[in-house]
Structure formats: C-alpha cells, structure tokens
Design an enzyme around this catalytic site. Structure first.
Site, PDB file in Angstrom:
ATOM      1  N   HIS A   1     -55.570  10.503   1.568  1.00 56.94           N
ATOM      2  CA  HIS A   1     -56.798  11.293   1.598  1.00 56.94           C
ATOM      3  C   HIS A   1     -56.638  12.674   0.981  1.00 56.94           C
ATOM      4  O   HIS A   1     -57.424  13.570   1.275  1.00 56.94           O
ATOM      5  CB  HIS A   1     -57.277  11.456   3.053  1.00 56.94           C
ATOM      6  CG  HIS A   1     -57.894  10.226   3.633  1.00 56.94           C
ATOM      7  ND1 HIS A   1     -58.957   9.566   3.057  1.00 56.94           N
ATOM      8  CD2 HIS A   1     -57.586   9.527   4.759  1.00 56.94           C
ATOM      9  CE1 HIS A   1     -59.290   8.521   3.789  1.00 56.94           C
ATOM     10  NE2 HIS A   1     -58.466   8.467   4.827  1.00 56.94           N
TER      11      HIS A   1
ATOM     12  N   ARG B   1     -47.556   9.161   3.478  1.00 57.05           N
ATOM     13  CA  ARG B   1     -48.596   8.195   3.833  1.00 57.05           C
ATOM     14  C   ARG B   1     -49.132   7.591   2.548  1.00 57.05           C
ATOM     15  O   ARG B   1     -49.673   8.294   1.693  1.00 57.05           O
ATOM     16  CB  ARG B   1     -49.742   8.821   4.624  1.00 57.05           C
ATOM     17  CG  ARG B   1     -50.827   7.757   4.922  1.00 57.05           C
ATOM     18  CD  ARG B   1     -51.746   8.119   6.048  1.00 57.05           C
ATOM     19  NE  ARG B   1     -52.691   9.166   5.686  1.00 57.05           N
ATOM     20  CZ  ARG B   1     -53.754   9.488   6.445  1.00 57.05           C
ATOM     21  NH1 ARG B   1     -53.976   8.842   7.586  1.00 57.05           N
ATOM     22  NH2 ARG B   1     -54.560  10.468   6.067  1.00 57.05           N
TER      23      ARG B   1
ATOM     24  N   ASP C   1     -39.081   5.482  -3.211  1.00 55.61           N
ATOM     25  CA  ASP C   1     -38.222   5.824  -4.344  1.00 55.61           C
ATOM     26  C   ASP C   1     -38.160   7.324  -4.603  1.00 55.61           C
ATOM     27  O   ASP C   1     -37.301   7.788  -5.361  1.00 55.61           O
ATOM     28  CB  ASP C   1     -38.688   5.093  -5.607  1.00 55.61           C
ATOM     29  CG  ASP C   1     -38.279   3.634  -5.628  1.00 55.61           C
ATOM     30  OD1 ASP C   1     -37.590   3.201  -4.685  1.00 55.61           O
ATOM     31  OD2 ASP C   1     -38.656   2.915  -6.578  1.00 55.61           O
TER      32      ASP C   1
ATOM     33  N   GLU D   1     -55.999   2.265  13.720  1.00 56.64           N
ATOM     34  CA  GLU D   1     -57.129   3.188  13.609  1.00 56.64           C
ATOM     35  C   GLU D   1     -58.458   2.456  13.472  1.00 56.64           C
ATOM     36  O   GLU D   1     -59.391   2.961  12.852  1.00 56.64           O
ATOM     37  CB  GLU D   1     -56.899   4.156  12.451  1.00 56.64           C
ATOM     38  CG  GLU D   1     -56.458   3.537  11.151  1.00 56.64           C
ATOM     39  CD  GLU D   1     -56.114   4.580  10.098  1.00 56.64           C
ATOM     40  OE1 GLU D   1     -56.469   5.762  10.279  1.00 56.64           O
ATOM     41  OE2 GLU D   1     -55.502   4.221   9.079  1.00 56.64           O
TER      42      GLU D   1
ATOM     43  N   ASP E   1     -60.815   7.566  12.282  1.00 59.25           N
ATOM     44  CA  ASP E   1     -61.238   6.231  11.861  1.00 59.25           C
ATOM     45  C   ASP E   1     -61.485   5.324  13.069  1.00 59.25           C
ATOM     46  O   ASP E   1     -62.376   4.468  13.036  1.00 59.25           O
ATOM     47  CB  ASP E   1     -60.188   5.605  10.941  1.00 59.25           C
ATOM     48  CG  ASP E   1     -60.344   6.059   9.499  1.00 59.25           C
ATOM     49  OD1 ASP E   1     -61.484   6.205   9.045  1.00 59.25           O
ATOM     50  OD2 ASP E   1     -59.320   6.281   8.830  1.00 59.25           O
TER      51      ASP E   1
END
Length: 258
Positions: free
Chosen positions: A46, A71, A85, A147, A173
C-alpha cells in the site's frame, strides 16, 4: 548466519514492537531502524515503494539491530522471491484466506526441499554469511495476515500450517469485510470477538500473534492479552502527528497583530 533476533525473542515468549514504512523512503527506513524498534516492515502493498527503494530500505535496516521485513503486494511466489532476494529477514503476506494459501506463502519463502524458493539470491550469502543457503530456511520469517472475516472462520487451519511463524491481524481490512468501514470499529464487539478468535487460534497452535495498533496504549493492552508481534502505526503517521502537534501548538499562542 546471524540469528534472526526477532524470531529468537518470539520463540522465548517475548513481545516485540515494530512499525510500518509507508513513505517509500530509504531515508525513513534508516532513521527508524536506529530508533530501537525490534523490526520494521517495508510496505510494498500500500505504499509507493518501487523495487529499488524497497531494496535500499532493507539495506538501510540491516546494519542495525532491527529486523527488516517486506510486505509483498500479494501472495505471489515471484514477489516473495524478489522481496527475500533483497536480504530481508522476513515477509508479510496480505489477505491469507485459508490453510492452503498459508502453505503456499511458507513454501515460497523456503529453499528446497522445504519449499520452492529459487536458489539465485546471490546477495544473501554476502549480507548474511556463506551458510545462508542452508540456514535461511530457519531464520527467514513468514508472517501471514488474517484480515477478512472469512479467514477468521478458518484461523485454526491457517495457524496450524508448518512454516508460518506469525499470524498478523489487519484491523482495517477485517473491519471492511464485516461491513464496518467508516465506523468506530475498534469499539465494535463483533470486531473485537474476531480479534480474540484469531488470538485463541494462534495460541492453540503455538504461534505468536500480531496486530497493527494505532497507539502505544493499544499495543500495551494487546501485549497483556497475549499478542507478541505488535506494530505501532507507521512513518507516515509519525510525521503527520508531529506536524499536527507543531501546528496546533503554534496556532494556540496569542500573538499581537500587525
């Protein structure tokens, strides 16, 4: 490979405190990592993080005692691979709905034979030690987000998945999925019961539970309930609150006109 400090603390039954990085800035990551948080989450779901800024933010955190997480935008093995990575020591996977989705997230974060992560992370051994290939499976954390109210109904199967290290509640959420968006949902008893159901499921499975909190007071209350992986707002929120406080104090002073 240096042990994951956050994972060690959780396994010892301790509570940890972290924050979200949402400004898209490696500078903010470097600053907050030196404030003493146990962990920080680079939010690629987000926030305006491109891959370069995400990688630079992880690199800014790594020299400190703070554990860097990313995230990912979705439960996608390609995104999980790219996030890890960078050298991140954990991923946060949004909107996990059932045990099968949790299993896919856990497998995408582990090298074979325990998972499907591609063995091409050349940066890992440089940052974490030559034993990265064999040690990462036990040190890289998988945090899955519950969520949605439908996921709450399946919290026991999500929490039971091997390879899931933390279950983390996304309160906004969750509220939206219950038709509570735009309300004072933190005062809603049905929402609160959903929170407690996830906590009980995590405790039955022996998994640490986490949650996004909007204040230290809320985090302390959740810690007392048994939550261990607690986020207190974000870099954007800190900047907003400081600016609001400065302007409020400035405007509260009477000054002579002219």
């Amino acid at each position: 490979m240096i042990p994951n400090r956050t994972l060690d603390r959780l396994r010892n039954g301790e509570a940890t405190i972290g924050a979200w990085l949402g400004l898209g800035s490696p500078y903010a990551a470097a600053l907050l990592a030196r404030m003493g948080f146990d962990w920080l989450v680079v939010d690629a779901e987000h926030s305006p993080f491109g891959y370069d800024a995400m990688a630079q933010s992880v690199m800014a955190i790594l020299p400190t005692d703070t554990t860097p997480f990313v995230r990912v935008p979705w439960n996608d093995p390609v995104w999980i691979k790219l996030a890890l990575d960078t050298g991140a020591m954990g991923i946060v996977v949004p909107m996990v709905m059932n045990g099968e989705e949790a299993r896919r997230a856990a497998e995408a974060a582990r090298f074979p034979p325990r998972g499907i992560r591609s063995v091409g992370a050349w940066l890992g051994p440089i940052l974490h030690g030559e034993d990265y290939w064999t040690a990462a499976n036990d040190q890289v954390m998988v945090v899955v987000q519950i969520e949605h109210i439908a996921a709450v109904e399946r919290a026991d199967e999500i929490c039971a998945v091997e390879g899931v290290d933390v279950v983390f509640i996304g309160p906004n959420d969750l509220a939206a999925s219950m038709g509570l968006i735009g309300t004072s949902f933190r005062e809603n008893s049905a929402w609160e019961e959903a929170i407690q159901r996830v906590l009980r499921a995590a405790q039955r499975a022996g998994r640490p539970a986490g949650m996004m909190c909007m204040s230290v007071e809320e985090a302390l209350r959740r810690q007392a309930e048994g939550f261990q992986f607690l986020a207190v707002a974000s870099d954007a929120r800190y900047a907003q609150q400081m600016a609001q406080d400065i302007l409020r104090r400035w405007r509260s002073i009477d000054r002579p006109s002219g």
